[in-house]
Design an enzyme around this catalytic site. Structure first.
Site, PDB file in Angstrom:
ATOM      1  N   CYS A  95       0.833  -1.196   0.000  1.00 46.81           N
ATOM      2  CA  CYS A  95       0.000   0.000   0.000  1.00 46.81           C
ATOM      3  C   CYS A  95       0.866   1.243   0.000  1.00 46.81           C
ATOM      4  O   CYS A  95       0.464   2.292  -0.472  1.00 46.81           O
ATOM      5  CB  CYS A  95      -0.894  -0.019   1.239  1.00 46.81           C
ATOM      6  SG  CYS A  95      -2.120   1.285   1.332  1.00 46.81           S
ATOM      7  N   GLY A 145      -4.619  -2.301   8.760  1.00 45.32           N
ATOM      8  CA  GLY A 145      -3.814  -2.422   7.553  1.00 45.32           C
ATOM      9  C   GLY A 145      -4.133  -1.321   6.561  1.00 45.32           C
ATOM     10  O   GLY A 145      -4.689  -0.279   6.921  1.00 45.32           O
ATOM     11  N   CYS A 146      -3.806  -1.552   5.307  1.00 46.48           N
ATOM     12  CA  CYS A 146      -4.004  -0.557   4.256  1.00 46.48           C
ATOM     13  C   CYS A 146      -5.463  -0.117   4.189  1.00 46.48           C
ATOM     14  O   CYS A 146      -6.365  -0.940   4.064  1.00 46.48           O
ATOM     15  CB  CYS A 146      -3.582  -1.132   2.911  1.00 46.48           C
ATOM     16  SG  CYS A 146      -3.845  -0.020   1.531  1.00 46.48           S
ATOM     17  N   PHE A 147      -5.703   1.179   4.265  1.00 44.35           N
ATOM     18  CA  PHE A 147      -7.092   1.652   4.310  1.00 44.35           C
ATOM     19  C   PHE A 147      -7.842   1.427   3.004  1.00 44.35           C
ATOM     20  O   PHE A 147      -9.068   1.452   2.984  1.00 44.35           O
ATOM     21  CB  PHE A 147      -7.207   3.106   4.766  1.00 44.35           C
ATOM     22  CG  PHE A 147      -6.301   4.118   4.122  1.00 44.35           C
ATOM     23  CD1 PHE A 147      -5.749   3.952   2.872  1.00 44.35           C
ATOM     24  CD2 PHE A 147      -6.005   5.299   4.815  1.00 44.35           C
ATOM     25  CE1 PHE A 147      -4.932   4.921   2.291  1.00 44.35           C
ATOM     26  CE2 PHE A 147      -5.177   6.274   4.246  1.00 44.35           C
ATOM     27  CZ  PHE A 147      -4.642   6.075   2.980  1.00 44.35           C
TER      28      PHE A 147
END
Length: 228
Positions: free
Chosen positions: A16, A56-58
Site C-alpha cells: 500500500c 492495515g491498508c485503508f
C-alpha cells in the site's frame, strides 16, 4: 511450488505504501478524485453513528466496510497519533504515530456496533504486530478505537470470546484498544481507491482477495447486491 514462490515474491513487492508513491507520478495509472470526493460530499450523514478502526491498508479496509449492510459511508484517513494534519507520505513512511484508519458511518437500526467489531476482527489478522499482509510498520497496526465505555466493553468482551474459543490458537491477539480522539481524512485520491482503480497491482493482488475472503465468511452481513 515454483509458481507459488513467484506469487509470494510478487505480493511482497506490492504494498500500500511503495507502489502508490511511484504511481502518484503517473495520473494515468491512479484515478484521481475530482468533484466527487468524500471530503467534499454534500450528503447529510448526521443521522448516522460513527465507528473507527485500523487494520492495515485503508484501501482494503474501506472496501470491506462499504460492503456491509447498514453502512452508509466509509472514509479513509489517519488516526492514533498526535500529529496534526498528517499527510499520506508522512504516515506511510512512519514519520508519525498515526495508523491508516477508516471512519465508518452506519445505521444502528440495521447493523450493530457489535457486528462491526465482528467485521473488524473477521477481516484481518489481529495477531500480527505492526503488519498486515505485505504492509509493514506501525502505521498498519491493528486498532479498535472506542468512543465510550460501552464500545470499549464490546471490543474487550469480543476479544475475550475469541480467546476463549481458541480462534487463533497459540497466537496472541495484539489489537490495540484505544480511546478515539481525532480522525484526519486522507487525501482525495485515496477515497474509493479500490473501486476507482480496479487494475492497480496492489488492488488485484491484495485488496480484492482480502475482500473476497471476507464476503465468503460474512454473507449474512453483506448488502443485498453483494450477497451473490
Amino acid at each position: 511450488m515454483k509458481n507459488y514462490i513467484l506469487l509470494v515474491a510478487f505480493i511482497a513487492m506490492v504494498s500500500c505504501k511503495g507502489n502508490t508513491k511511484s504511481q502518484q507520478l503517473d495520473t494515468g495509472k491512479v484515478i484521481q478524485n475530482t468533484k466527487e470526493t468524500k471530503n467534499e460530499t454534500t450528503q447529510d450523514l448526521s443521522a448516522y453513528e460513527t465507528a473507527y478502526f485500523a487494520s492495515g491498508c485503508f484501501w482494503c479496509v474501506e472496501a470491506i466496510f462499504e460492503s456491509v449492510k447498514g453502512v452508509k459511508e466509509v472514509v479513509s484517513g489517519y488516526s492514533g497519533g498526535s500529529e496534526k494534519n498528517p499527510s499520506y507520505e508522512d504516515v506511510s513512511y512512519g514519520r508519525t504515530r498515526h495508523a491508516e484508519a477508516v471512519e465508518v458511518y452506519y445505521d444502528p437500526e440495521v447493523i450493530s456496533y457489535f457486528a462491526l467489531v465482528q467485521v473488524f476482527f473477521g477481516s484481518h489478522d489481529p495477531t500480527t504486530v505492526n503488519r498486515q499482509g505485505p504492509d509493514k510498520g506501525a502505521q498498519y497496526r491493528s486498532i479498535a478505537f472506542y468512543k465510550n465505555e460501552k464500545e470499549k466493553k464490546t471490543i474487550q468482551d469480543y476479544i475475550t470470546l475469541l480467546v476463549s474459543e481458541d480462534v487463533y490458537g497459540d497466537d496472541e491477539i495484539v489489537t490495540q484498544v484505544e480511546p478515539f480522539e481525532k480522525f484526519w481524512p486522507a487525501e482525495d485520491y485515496h477515497q474509493d481507491f479500490e473501486k476507482r482503480n480496479p487494475n492497480h497491482s496492489y488492488i488485484k493482488a491484495v485488496s480484492v482477495p482480502r475482500l473476497n475472503r471476507f464476503k465468503a465468511n460474512f454473507k449474512d452481513y453483506l448488502k443485498e447486491d453483494l450477497e451473490h
